[in-house]
Design a protein around this motif. Structure first.
Motif, short mmCIF file in Angstrom:
data_model
loop_
_atom_site.label_atom_id
_atom_site.label_comp_id
_atom_site.label_asym_id
_atom_site.label_seq_id
_atom_site.Cartn_x
_atom_site.Cartn_y
_atom_site.Cartn_z
N TRP A 255 0.63 -1.11 -0.01
CA TRP A 255 0.04 0.04 0.03
C TRP A 255 0.76 1.42 -0.07
O TRP A 255 0.29 2.32 -0.22
N LEU A 256 2.07 1.08 0.41
CA LEU A 256 3.25 2.37 0.20
C LEU A 256 3.75 2.45 -1.24
O LEU A 256 4.18 3.63 -1.43
N LEU A 257 3.52 1.51 -2.15
CA LEU A 257 3.94 1.61 -3.22
C LEU A 257 2.96 2.05 -4.51
O LEU A 257 2.19 1.27 -5.10
N ARG A 258 2.80 3.51 -4.41
CA ARG A 258 1.51 3.99 -4.99
C ARG A 258 2.16 4.25 -6.68
O ARG A 258 1.08 4.78 -7.29
N HIS A 259 3.11 4.04 -7.16
CA HIS A 259 3.59 4.34 -8.43
C HIS A 259 3.89 2.96 -9.18
O HIS A 259 3.95 2.17 -8.68
N GLU A 260 4.07 3.36 -10.35
CA GLU A 260 4.67 2.17 -11.31
C GLU A 260 5.96 2.57 -11.99
O GLU A 260 5.79 3.81 -12.66
N PRO B 297 5.67 -1.99 -9.13
CA PRO B 297 5.17 -0.96 -8.28
C PRO B 297 6.25 -0.42 -7.53
O PRO B 297 7.38 -1.05 -6.90
N ALA B 298 6.35 0.71 -7.03
CA ALA B 298 7.31 1.89 -6.28
C ALA B 298 6.91 2.86 -5.54
O ALA B 298 5.54 3.38 -6.14
N LEU B 299 7.60 3.42 -4.95
CA LEU B 299 7.23 4.62 -4.20
C LEU B 299 8.44 5.66 -4.77
O LEU B 299 9.61 5.52 -4.72
N VAL B 300 8.06 6.74 -5.71
CA VAL B 300 8.89 7.69 -6.51
C VAL B 300 8.93 8.94 -5.84
O VAL B 300 7.78 9.65 -5.58
N SER B 301 10.13 9.62 -5.51
CA SER B 301 10.20 10.89 -5.17
C SER B 301 11.22 11.53 -6.06
O SER B 301 12.44 11.02 -6.16
N ILE C 8 15.35 3.23 -16.42
CA ILE C 8 14.11 3.13 -15.79
C ILE C 8 13.26 4.06 -16.15
O ILE C 8 13.69 5.53 -16.56
N THR C 9 12.13 3.81 -16.38
CA THR C 9 10.75 4.80 -16.99
C THR C 9 10.18 5.06 -15.79
O THR C 9 9.50 4.32 -15.09
N LEU C 10 10.14 6.50 -15.36
CA LEU C 10 9.49 7.04 -14.24
C LEU C 10 7.80 7.05 -14.67
O LEU C 10 7.60 7.07 -15.73
N PRO C 11 7.07 7.34 -13.53
CA PRO C 11 5.67 7.50 -13.80
C PRO C 11 5.08 8.47 -14.88
O PRO C 11 4.34 8.45 -15.30
N GLY D 52 6.97 9.17 -17.33
CA GLY D 52 7.43 8.94 -18.78
C GLY D 52 8.79 9.39 -18.97
O GLY D 52 9.53 8.82 -19.78
N ARG D 53 9.48 10.01 -17.89
CA ARG D 53 10.98 10.59 -18.18
C ARG D 53 11.75 8.99 -17.81
O ARG D 53 11.67 8.20 -16.95
N LYS D 54 12.72 8.97 -18.97
CA LYS D 54 13.56 7.81 -18.76
C LYS D 54 15.03 8.29 -17.99
O LYS D 54 15.62 9.34 -18.14
N THR D 55 15.69 7.61 -17.12
CA THR D 55 16.64 7.79 -16.23
C THR D 55 17.28 6.38 -15.99
O THR D 55 17.26 5.56 -16.35
N ILE D 56 18.64 6.51 -15.48
CA ILE D 56 19.61 5.59 -15.05
C ILE D 56 19.91 5.59 -13.79
O ILE D 56 19.86 6.27 -12.94
N ALA D 57 19.87 4.24 -13.14
CA ALA D 57 19.86 3.82 -11.89
C ALA D 57 21.48 4.09 -11.35
O ALA D 57 22.55 3.43 -12.04
#
Length: 237
Positions: free
Chosen positions: A139-144, A167-171, A205-208, A210-215
């Motif tokens: 329930w904490l992982l509100r994003h994808e 599923p993830a929580l993104v800040s 990684i594609t963020l919610p 739509g932005r693509k980023t690198i770990a």
């Protein structure tokens, strides 16, 4: 203001000795140490951030008192600058030599007793009305997010595996971090996901939004015996 989980009177009861003159400062420092060690612990708190479950209250109190007792025995003033010990006597026991404290940024020099006194999943604490959890709750992982695992490099550049959603929580905040080589860099997005997330450093990684980023870095958080939900933390470019 940081919460303090024990009082000088409780410290006296724990150690059996009068509390030192700067007990309040030491207890505040030790409370910060315990909070850092339980960074991902999940339990109910009041508006002041203090736990409401009596078992958790008692466990945190004892852990903080044990941390102060440890620091006093090792000659530390609560700042961590003194290392473990150089020359110290405790009753008939004398210790000499030196074992340095933590060297990794963010690492906590935690006394052995707090590991035993800190709240455990089976001790009846609460998380969203239930028991303490052993992994980050869904329930904490509100994003994808979509993760393309890094597979290495080729003559044409980085290679990635098939994208898999999770599923993830993104800040999306800007933070200074250190990459896997130790170089200081800037992270513009941070991800918390389940402990079984497949995301090697360097993954795309594609963020919610739509932005693509690198770990940049990937950390797997576990703390057996402590109420810390296992999780994966990813710092992204």
């Amino acid at each position: 203001m940081s919460r303090v989980c024990a009082t000088p009177e409780q410290l006296t009861a724990w150690t059996g000795n009068p509390a030192p003159a700067d007990a309040e400062r030491l207890l505040a420092r030790a409370s910060e140490d315990i909070d850092d060690a339980l960074n991902w612990a999940v339990y109910l708190t009041d508006d002041a951030g203090m736990p409401t479950d009596p078992t958790i209250i008692a466990a945190l109190r004892d852990a903080v008192c044990a941390q102060v007792e440890y620091q006093l025995a090792t000659g530390d003033d609560g700042t961590g600058a003194a290392g473990r010990w150089d020359s110290v006597s405790i009753g008939p026991v004398a210790l000499s030599g030196r074992k340095d404290g933590p060297t990794t940024p963010g690492e906590v020099d935690l006394a052995p007793p707090p590991h035993r006194t800190a709240p455990r999943p089976h001790e009846g604490g609460t998380a969203a009305g239930g028991d303490l959890v052993s992994r980050v709750p869904d329930w904490l992982l509100r994003h994808e997010v979509a993760v393309e695992p890094y597979l290495g490099t080729s003559a044409y550049g980085p290679r990635y595996g098939p994208a898999a959603t999770a599923p993830a929580l993104v800040s999306q905040t800007v933070k200074r971090v250190r990459d896997r080589t130790g170089a200081e860099t800037v992270s513009t997005a941070q991800i918390i996901a389940a402990p079984d997330l497949t995301c090697p450093t360097g993954s795309r990684i594609t963020l919610p939004d739509g932005r693509k980023t690198i770990a940049l870095t990937v950390a797997h958080h576990t703390a057996p015996g402590l109420p810390v939900p296992a999780s994966t933390e990813v710092m992204c470019e």
